[in-house]
Structures are given as structure tokens and as C-alpha cells.
Write a protein that holds these residues in place. Structure first.
Motif, PDB file in Angstrom:
ATOM      1  N   PRO A   1       0.828  -1.224   0.000  1.00 37.39           N
ATOM      2  CA  PRO A   1       0.000   0.000   0.000  1.00 37.39           C
ATOM      3  C   PRO A   1       0.858   1.268   0.000  1.00 37.39           C
ATOM      4  O   PRO A   1       0.491   2.271  -0.608  1.00 37.39           O
ATOM      5  CB  PRO A   1      -0.809  -0.122   1.294  1.00 37.39           C
ATOM      6  CG  PRO A   1      -0.799  -1.577   1.626  1.00 37.39           C
ATOM      7  CD  PRO A   1       0.527  -2.071   1.159  1.00 37.39           C
TER       8      PRO A   1
ATOM      9  N   VAL B   1       0.632   4.206  -2.864  1.00 32.45           N
ATOM     10  CA  VAL B   1       0.347   5.634  -2.723  1.00 32.45           C
ATOM     11  C   VAL B   1       1.489   6.477  -3.293  1.00 32.45           C
ATOM     12  O   VAL B   1       1.272   7.597  -3.736  1.00 32.45           O
ATOM     13  CB  VAL B   1       0.055   6.049  -1.248  1.00 32.45           C
ATOM     14  CG1 VAL B   1      -1.269   5.525  -0.776  1.00 32.45           C
ATOM     15  CG2 VAL B   1       1.145   5.656  -0.306  1.00 32.45           C
TER      16      VAL B   1
ATOM     17  N   THR C   1       4.757   0.258  -9.455  1.00 31.39           N
ATOM     18  CA  THR C   1       4.528  -0.255  -8.096  1.00 31.39           C
ATOM     19  C   THR C   1       4.893  -1.735  -8.021  1.00 31.39           C
ATOM     20  O   THR C   1       5.581  -2.179  -7.089  1.00 31.39           O
ATOM     21  CB  THR C   1       3.041  -0.076  -7.703  1.00 31.39           C
ATOM     22  OG1 THR C   1       2.793   1.306  -7.544  1.00 31.39           O
ATOM     23  CG2 THR C   1       2.708  -0.793  -6.417  1.00 31.39           C
TER      24      THR C   1
ATOM     25  N   VAL D   1       0.473  11.640   0.637  1.00 33.25           N
ATOM     26  CA  VAL D   1       1.230  10.400   0.417  1.00 33.25           C
ATOM     27  C   VAL D   1       2.360  10.272   1.427  1.00 33.25           C
ATOM     28  O   VAL D   1       2.645   9.195   1.943  1.00 33.25           O
ATOM     29  CB  VAL D   1       1.791  10.378  -1.035  1.00 33.25           C
ATOM     30  CG1 VAL D   1       2.732   9.211  -1.231  1.00 33.25           C
ATOM     31  CG2 VAL D   1       0.655  10.320  -2.036  1.00 33.25           C
TER      32      VAL D   1
ATOM     33  N   TYR E   1      -6.116   2.511   3.541  1.00 33.82           N
ATOM     34  CA  TYR E   1      -5.671   2.825   2.178  1.00 33.82           C
ATOM     35  C   TYR E   1      -6.873   3.284   1.354  1.00 33.82           C
ATOM     36  O   TYR E   1      -6.805   4.286   0.637  1.00 33.82           O
ATOM     37  CB  TYR E   1      -5.017   1.597   1.537  1.00 33.82           C
ATOM     38  CG  TYR E   1      -4.773   1.776   0.063  1.00 33.82           C
ATOM     39  CD1 TYR E   1      -3.789   2.644  -0.388  1.00 33.82           C
ATOM     40  CD2 TYR E   1      -5.549   1.099  -0.874  1.00 33.82           C
ATOM     41  CE1 TYR E   1      -3.577   2.831  -1.740  1.00 33.82           C
ATOM     42  CE2 TYR E   1      -5.349   1.286  -2.230  1.00 33.82           C
ATOM     43  CZ  TYR E   1      -4.357   2.152  -2.656  1.00 33.82           C
ATOM     44  OH  TYR E   1      -4.159   2.342  -3.992  1.00 33.82           O
TER      45      TYR E   1
ATOM     46  N   PHE F   1      -7.835   6.702   2.063  1.00 36.16           N
ATOM     47  CA  PHE F   1      -6.666   7.583   1.912  1.00 36.16           C
ATOM     48  C   PHE F   1      -6.230   8.194   3.248  1.00 36.16           C
ATOM     49  O   PHE F   1      -5.810   9.338   3.335  1.00 36.16           O
ATOM     50  CB  PHE F   1      -6.945   8.688   0.885  1.00 36.16           C
ATOM     51  CG  PHE F   1      -5.681   9.098   0.173  1.00 36.16           C
ATOM     52  CD1 PHE F   1      -4.999   8.208  -0.623  1.00 36.16           C
ATOM     53  CD2 PHE F   1      -5.173  10.380   0.326  1.00 36.16           C
ATOM     54  CE1 PHE F   1      -3.820   8.579  -1.255  1.00 36.16           C
ATOM     55  CE2 PHE F   1      -3.991  10.753  -0.299  1.00 36.16           C
ATOM     56  CZ  PHE F   1      -3.324   9.851  -1.098  1.00 36.16           C
TER      57      PHE F   1
ATOM     58  N   THR G   1      -3.448   7.943   5.028  1.00 34.96           N
ATOM     59  CA  THR G   1      -2.114   7.347   4.868  1.00 34.96           C
ATOM     60  C   THR G   1      -1.351   7.269   6.188  1.00 34.96           C
ATOM     61  O   THR G   1      -0.658   6.283   6.424  1.00 34.96           O
ATOM     62  CB  THR G   1      -1.291   8.100   3.816  1.00 34.96           C
ATOM     63  OG1 THR G   1      -1.506   9.484   3.987  1.00 34.96           O
ATOM     64  CG2 THR G   1      -1.654   7.688   2.417  1.00 34.96           C
TER      65      THR G   1
END
Lengths: 255, 254
Positions: free
Chosen positions: A117, A121, A129, B39, B217, B220, B222
């Protein structure tokens, strides 16, 4: 050893192994035919055999295979490009080796694939990835085996190189690297296998093409026979990778 | 207070410098805005999320689910692997006939079996346990097979010449010699069982640490996701350290 003894030792056991495997497949077929096994959960071997060509004609298996293979080889190449110099650094600077070899070994045992994960991101849902994750998984064995191989080069060989006044670069390229090649080859083989595991796993999870995505998609569509055939194909790829790696390793040991 | 030797030990200093450099690099990326801050959240945000995670009851419930899956996987997959490994190691015939299949299946990405296990065991924790068990089986079987083959034949001859009974041979020779292979196999099996169970949770579940990482995830969050990943790695490292201690206590292969 007499011929009969050799036959008993070398030939009979693999034949029995194959026989047991075929007997199990036969039993599976029999139980599926009489309805003792739910074909929806475990399709019969003949269903799977019929589904195999459909993977080529309807599911574009070669493209999925090529994508997974390409990503695995790319990750292996990047892991070699980073891991071999890193292993050399751990070998060359003893203090760096003492400080970080244990860390790299711990990384090898850590569930690195679970970091996906984080990579997702950072890099987004794309091949970068998948390749980056595979590189991370492949790096520890490449680094550790490179260091192990370089540490194991005989002192006499290095002394010969120094006696010939080779530059450090020439000493590395002409003596250290060839002498350590078999052990580094083992690291690359392990790295490639871990890269393949990571590639298929991440493809499965993020649905971005390749064999992993194909299996996930077939499962989602309840195409169970095709899914089993695709799983069998992945097993065959793994076996092929493993066997190829062993042959390359044997070749490196002989050279 | 830090041990005085640690402060002057160059290896220790190098390690601390590496950790500080990584943390500083992370924080610098956050400050620079090079990457979207969603991120790369700040270290403070991750630290706060970590504390929040540890304070929440939800974490411990999910931890229990993951522990159940990994523990069950180790017990079933590791146990079957142990028995299979002993069988393969003890019999040359079995080894030549069946070990190649174990050897070749071991590097297969086990996640590909998840759809089958989901159909067989449902979407609850048992399909995760099953994937963990499949993952744990192979390292345990191969390590045990090698361990049984590696028992010093001199010890076996001594046992036979002392006319030890089968039970005595098992108790005095086989079991002590197999402590290390069991511990090494357990260490490998633990890591793979954890990966198998957690990947299955991330893929499809409604409980477990993998599930909350996937949820974070998906939303979002993070910093929260990184906090869960840090906890997963800390737990994996702790488990490894405990089993590693057993390996060291067991000493070299005998």
C-alpha cells in the motif's frame, strides 16, 4: 552398485511418485464424476484440461504471462544492479558490513510484500509499483549472497591480483566477481523467485494485468475450471523458473 | 541512560546515523512538498496515528483475529509440514519419490490459491488461516527433511551400539538433534504464514490487521495506514526475535 540396485534406488522412487500423483488425479476425477466433490469448488481434472486451451484463445494468457515475466525480469535486473554493489559495499567496508548485514538479514525475513500500500500511494496503480515491490523483495538475498560470495574468495587469488598490480576496479571485475559468481548466482536465483512471488501477488491484489490479475479476474467471474488451469500454469512457471535457476547456478559453479 | 560503550561504538553510531538519515529524509520530503503530503505525511502525524491506533480497542480486536489466523496456520501448516518433513527426511525412497514435488511447489506464489480457498472456506478468517497454512507447510517440510538427513550418523551408530530402544533413540538422539531444524523451520514458516494471512486479509476480509490497513488505504488515511504497517512489521520482528532466540539457544546443528 549393480544395475538392479541402481534401478531400485534411482528409478523406482520417482516412478512411484509419478504413480501416486496420477492415482490422486484419477481419484479426484472419479469423485467428481460420482458427485462426491462439488465441481463448483474443485472442477474435475478433465474440466481443467478442457479449460487450458481456452486460456490461450479467450483469456489472452500469453499477454498476461509476458507481462508477469517482463516485470519479474525487470525487477531481477534492477535488484542485481542495486544489490551487487550494495553487497560489495558491505564486503569492502567491514564496519558497514557489521552494522547492516543483520538488518538486511532481518529484511529478508520481514513480510516486505505487505508494504505494497505504501508503494501504491507513492507510485500509483501501475507497473512501477509492481516492479518496485518486487525489487524490494528480491534485494535482501542478492545483497547477502553477494557479500557471502565476496567474503569467501580465496586470499591467494586476491594476492595474485595485487601482485599483478591490478587496479581496484580490475581486481573486482577480473578476480573477485568471477570467483564469487556461483554464490552471487544463488542470490540472483532466490531474488528472481521472490520477485516472481511478489509480482504475481501484487498483480492479484491491485488488478493490474499479468498472471495474478488473470487468476483474480477468473475467480471473480466464477470461471473455476479456467482459474484452476491458470493456477496450474503459474505453478508450472514457478517450477520452470526454479529449474532454470538451478541450471544457471550449476553452470556458474562449473565455469 | 545509554551504555557508555554504545556511544563510542562506531557500529552503533553508524546504525543510529542511518535511522536518523532515513527519518530526516522522510521529514524533508514532507517539508519540501516534492510529493503530495497526503502520500508522505509528517513523522508527527504518523507518530500520532500510531498512538491513536494503540489506544483504540478496534486495534486489539483485529490483532486477535490476525493472531488466530497466523497461530492456526502455524499449528496446522507447520504441524503437517513437520510430519511430512520427518517422513521425507527419514526415508530415502520417500525423499526421491515425493520431495521434488514439495521442492518445486515451495516457490509458487501462494496467493494464487486464495480464490480456491475462498470458495472452500468462505470469506471469514478460515480462508486466511488456510492460505497461511499452505504458506507455512513448505518451509517447515523442507527444513525438517534436511534436518532429519543432517543428523550425525555417528550418533545413530552410537545409539544402536548401545542397544537403545526405539523410544530411547527418539528421546535421546532424534529429538535433541531436531530442535534446531524445528526452530529454523518455525521461523521461516512464521514469516510466510504472516504474509499469507495478511495478504488474504488485505484482499478480502472484514477483520484483521490487513483489513484495517486496506480500509485506511481505501479512505486515503495514509498516516493511519503507515501506523498499521509499522505495527505489523514490529509484530513480525518481535515474533522473529523470539523464534531467533530459540534457534540460538538450540545451538548449532548436532
Amino acid at each position: 552398485m549393480s544395475n538392479a540396485a541402481r534401478w531400485r534406488e534411482r528409478v523406482v522412487p520417482p516412478l512411484v511418485g509419478i504413480g501416486v500423483l496420477l492415482a490422486l488425479i484419477g481419484l479426484w476425477q472419479y469423485f467428481a464424476d460420482i458427485g462426491a466433490i462439488n465441481r463448483f469448488v474443485a472442477p474435475a481434472p478433465d474440466d481443467i484440461a478442457r479449460a487450458l486451451p481456452e486460456l490461450f484463445t479467450e483469456e489472452n494468457l500469453p499477454a498476461s504471462f509476458a507481462q508477469s515475466l517482463g516485470e519479474t525480469l525487470a525487477a531481477g535486473a534492477i535488484a542485481a544492479a542495486i544489490g551487487i554493489p550494495a553487497g560489495w559495499a558491505l564486503h569492502r567496508r567491514r564496519i558497514v558490513g557489521f552494522a547492516f548485514e543483520g538488518w538486511v538479514a532481518n529484511l529478508a525475513a520481514a513480510p516486505l510484500v505487505l508494504l505494497y500500500p505504501l508503494f501504491l500511494v507513492v507510485f500509483g496503480r501501475n507497473a512501477a509499483t509492481i516492479i518496485a515491490m518486487a525489487v524490494v523483495s528480491a534485494l535482501p538475498p542478492v545483497i547477502l549472497k553477494t557479500k557471502e560470495g565476496l567474503d569467501g574468495v580465496r586470499r591467494a587469488l586476491i594476492d595474485v591480483g595485487r601482485g599483478l598490480r591490478l587496479s581496484p576496479r580490475a581486481l573486482f571485475l577480473r578476480i573477485l566477481l568471477p570467483a564469487a559468481a556461483p554464490v552471487i548466482g544463488t542470490g540472483l536465483r532466490l531474488g528472481l523467485i521472490l520477485a516472481l512471488i511478489s509480482v504475481v501477488g501484487i498483480e492479484y491484489l491491485i488488478h493490474f494485468g499479468g498472471m495474478g490479475d488473470l487468476i483474480a479476474a477468473l475467480g471473480d467471474r466464477f470461471e473455476v475450471a479456467r482459474m484452476f488451469a491458470a493456477i496450474g500454469f503459474v505453478v508450472l512457471i514457478s517450477v520452470g523458473f526454479h529449474a532454470l535457476g538451478e541450471q544457471v547456478e550449476k553452470w556458474l559453479t562449473r565455469v | 541512560m545509554a551504555h557508555p560503550r554504545l556511544i563510542t561504538d562506531p557500529i552503533w553510531l553508524l546504525r543510529v546515523a542511518a535511522v536518523v538519515a532515513i527519518l530526516l529524509a522522510w521529514q524533508s520530503v514532507f517539508w519540501s512538498g516534492l510529493l503530495y503530503r497526503g502520500v508522505v505525511p509528517s513523522l508527527w502525524a504518523i507518530g500520532g496515528a500510531l498512538i491513536g491506533l494503540l489506544m483504540s480497542g478496534q486495534f486489539y480486536g483485529n490483532l486477535a483475529v490476525t493472531a488466530y489466523e497466523v497461530g492456526g496456520a502455524l499449528l496446522i501448516g507447520g504441524g503437517l509440514g513437520l510430519l511430512a518433513g520427518i517422513g521425507l527426511g527419514a526415508s530415502r525412497f520417500a525423499s526421491r519419490g515425493f520431495e521434488p514435488y514439495v521442492h518445486y511447489l515451495a516457490p509458487t506464489p501462494k496467493i494464487v490459491f486464495l480464490p480456491v480457498l475462498l470458495v472452500a472456506f468462505g470469506t471469514g478468517p478460515h480462508s486466511k488461516l488456510a492460505l497461511g497454512a499452505v504458506s507455512a507447510f513448505f518451509p517447515m517440510a523442507l527444513t525438517m527433511a534436511a534436518g532429519v538427513r543432517g543428523i550425525d550418523p555417528v550418533l545413530l551408530r552410537v545409539g544402536r551400539s548401545l542397544r537403545l530402544r526405539r523410544v530411547q533413540m527418539l528421546r535421546l538422539i532424534y529429538l535433541p538433534a531436531l530442535v534446531r531444524p524445528v526452530a529454523v523451520g518455525l521461523r521461516l514458516a512464521f514469516g510466510l504464514a504472516m504474509v499469507g494471512a495478511l495478504l488474504a486479509e488485505i484482499s478480502l476480509s472484514n477483520a484483521g490487521l490487513g483489513y484495517i490497513a486496506a480500509q485506511d488505504y481505501g479512505h486515503f488515511q495514509t498516516a493511519e495506514m503507515y501506523a498499521v504497517l509499522i505495527m505489523i512489521f514490529a509484530l513480525a520482528a518481535a515474533g522473529n526475535a523470539v523464534i531467533g532466540r530459540v534457534v540460538r539457544t538450540a545451538g548449532p546443528a548436532r
